[in-house]
Design an enzyme around this catalytic site. Structure first.
Site, short mmCIF file in Angstrom:
data_model
loop_
_atom_site.label_atom_id
_atom_site.label_comp_id
_atom_site.label_asym_id
_atom_site.label_seq_id
_atom_site.Cartn_x
_atom_site.Cartn_y
_atom_site.Cartn_z
N CYS A 1 47.62 63.54 93.84
CA CYS A 1 47.45 62.33 94.67
C CYS A 1 46.42 62.56 95.78
CB CYS A 1 48.80 61.94 95.28
SG CYS A 1 48.65 60.67 96.55
N ASN B 1 48.53 46.21 100.51
CA ASN B 1 48.89 45.71 99.19
C ASN B 1 49.99 46.61 98.67
OD1 ASN B 1 46.89 43.68 99.02
ND2 ASN B 1 45.36 45.20 98.40
O1 LIG Z 1 41.29 48.69 97.73
P1 LIG Z 1 42.13 48.82 96.49
O2 LIG Z 1 43.59 49.06 96.81
O3 LIG Z 1 41.59 49.81 95.51
O4 LIG Z 1 42.01 47.40 95.78
C1 LIG Z 1 42.90 46.33 95.94
O5 LIG Z 1 42.80 45.74 97.24
C2 LIG Z 1 41.54 45.15 97.55
C3 LIG Z 1 41.65 44.48 98.90
O6 LIG Z 1 42.61 43.44 98.91
C4 LIG Z 1 41.09 44.17 96.47
O7 LIG Z 1 39.76 43.78 96.71
C5 LIG Z 1 41.18 44.76 95.06
O8 LIG Z 1 40.92 43.75 94.10
C6 LIG Z 1 42.59 45.33 94.86
O9 LIG Z 1 42.69 45.90 93.58
#
Ligand SMILES: O=P(O)(O)O[C@H]1O[C@H](CO)[C@@H](O)[C@H](O)[C@H]1O
Ligand SMILES: O=P(O)(O)O[C@H]1O[C@H](CO)[C@@H](O)[C@H](O)[C@H]1O
Lengths: 349, 349
Positions: A49, A153
């Site tokens: 990780c 997220n």
């Molecule tokens: O930055 P990460 O976690 O790789 O990516 C994720 O979050 C981003 C920000 O919301 C988005 O643009 C991506 O589509 C999503 O997969």
């Protein structure tokens, strides 16, 4: 009250957009896609990780042996600092082809050294450290950028590409579309009423109580009257605070507690690690103007609707018309209110 | 041109919202969720399908033995006609709790009797019938409702709960948030320039050609300069047409051809049944005013980004800030231009 049972629309005063509410619709049969529940039990530390302490990332950097949070530059950030002083050629032709340059910084915030601990599973001091990290990064970046977007997220269905619990910060000089909309709306309300929109809103919800999920000394969690996502919540300061840099230690503590309660309740709704996108809306920085129209707040947008595997799809009608929801904000609030504050993983049996 | 390679923003003149473009970002490694590809080979007729000809639906109604399209009332529609004359009590308190009643009709349009034929797999006469059905339903519903939203959710990842190819119509008297925004923006452009925004846009793209995917006598398919989704397209009339009811037979034919080409190219990008949400934006109906500012158009919003299994997640930053894309509109257009007009299933080998 007829409003709760038949189809109607509600308006989001922060954005000016409407949402269509069809409370009867949650009864329809579901034959569509179900989401996989990720039942993998994660280890406390994962050698492969890039977010775990002491590991080496793809670019060769090593993470420190951190104890609380760790922040690093996103190696694949959507925004990069403006490399040189040379201004970019930007194609803006008439009112049809409008473009502007954009530069900024993207950071990753590891919430905890433990690979398998999400926010509701953190102890109070660890959650306090997360809030403090948000505050510190905001305060530093807000000196250079007007718009500092702190967000998380959570879960694979929210596009989270790393299981190690983490959030992000994207900072840039322009105002994003959402911040611009909320700024305009809150300012218009302030100009009309002489009071802040969200301060007034907090007071009304405290009296009504129907949509309030939780409140402590400094924070209120409410399913907003205009919620679009099934279990959307607004986490808003009760104080006269516009951005993270103003947070006192007491307000930080109080926020850590509110986060613990809200994220625990979320996990308990469907006995799963509840996916969402959440993020903070600070007043734009560095304008040298009074930002009394603004109140610091976070939006939580969780997609699950009926179970750990059935989410609300914001698709055709929602993309081409407007958001649509299948249970009322009041029903969602009563479910969240009833959800336990003891995490399901810690419940005997 | 610097614009195409470094991060910038572009503005959607139809909605006033911006999109952040980070063309370098598509190179990042992907460890996140992949979508299941539905490889199930569907039968031509499925006894248990509520959309197949001659079958009986849950409410007891039987479908006719239809030859082209079949339209029925959605048994679980988000909107229902206003049952009685009694006006609803609607809770609107100050500028914070704004609500309005909403009534209307929701219909399902089966595109073809064949359970396993999506739009690109239909013959020309069948596609002509689909367009004719859109037109007829629009024309009928627009007599009663200002806003008639025709759309299709295609594929499980777009929340489509029935594999039998179908679209929907949601009609209501209020203007949806998107139609309201597009109406305001197009009207402001018309007041300023004396010409229609999309008419001018079509002309510029026809000259530039970089983003044009396909054009025939009456229709243009373009990856709009402001596209948010990776392979988003705008399908727009080249004529002075504001809504479906004005479509001549020749324009209908021409549209059937454009649909065949676009949806075939989509399927050929990743050799899969390409998911999307698409829908039509007609000028608001029944206003008794001149709608010269408007041009009839459809938006296609497909989520796939890198392959049949990796989609773009519009999540944290996108929900809290603004849409963000990882390849430029020009790159997406060149991929779609290069895609064959012969469906991959019909290619030998
Ligand atoms: O930055 P990460 O976690 O790789 O990516 C994720 O979050 C981003 C920000 O919301 C988005 O643009 C991506 O589509 C999503 O997969
Ligand atoms: O009407 P369906 O296909 O059952 O449902 C689908 O499309 C609707 C309209 O875009 C959405 O509201 C639903 O979330 C989605 O699952």
């Amino acid at each position: 009250m007829a409003l709760l049972e038949s189809t109607h629309r509600r308006k989001n005063p922060l954005t000016g957009r409407w949402v269509l509410v069809s409370p009867h619709r949650n009864n329809r049969p579901w034959l569509g896609a179900t989401e996989a529940v990720n039942e993998t039990v994660l280890p406390k530390h994962d050698e492969s990780c890039p977010l775990c302490p002491s590991n080496t990332r793809a670019n060769g950097d090593s993470n420190p042996d951190y104890k609380y949070t760790h922040v690093f530059k996103n190696d694949f950030g959507a925004l990069t600092p403006n490399a040189s002083e040379q201004s970019q050629s930007v194609e803006s032709d008439s009112d049809l082809f409008i473009a502007d340059e954009a530069s900024g910084e993207c950071r990753v915030i590891c919430f905890s050294p433990e690979h398998n601990k999400t926010l509701p599973e953190l102890e109070h001091d660890a959650l306090h450290a997360v809030v403090k990290t948000w505050k510190d990064n905001y305060t530093e970046l807000a000196q250079q950028y007007e718009c500092v977007q702190v967000f998380e997220n959570k879960g694979e269905i929210m596009g989270c590409s790393q299981p190690h619990p983490h959030g992000q910060v994207w900072a840039h000089s322009h105002l994003s579309t959402e911040i611009e909309a909320e700024d305009t709306q809150q300012r218009a309300y302030f100009d009309k009423h002489g009071t802040a929109m969200l301060a007034d809103y907090v007071k009304k919800e405290q009296v009504d109580k129907t949509r309030v999920v939780f409140e402590n000394e400094h924070w209120l969690v409410v399913v907003p009257f205009w919620a679009a996502w099934p279990f959307e919540t607004l986490l808003v300061t009760k104080d006269n605070i516009q951005n993270f840099s103003q947070l006192s230690d007491v307000q930080t503590d109080s926020l850590a507690q509110a986060l613990k309660v809200l994220t625990t309740k979320y996990d308990n709704v469907f006995n799963c690690s509840f996916p969402y996108s959440m993020g903070w809306h600070n007043a734009p920085a560095n304008r040298g103007s009074d930002e009394q129209h603004w109140r610091l707040h976070a939006h939580f947008y969780p997609p699950l609707l009926r179970s750990a595997t059935v989410k609300k799809h914001m698709v055709g009608y929602e993309m081409l018309g407007e958001s649509q929801r299948d249970l009322s904000a009041e029903t969602a609030a009563s479910i969240l209110k009833a959800a336990s504050t003891t995490h399901y993983k810690n419940t005997a049996g």
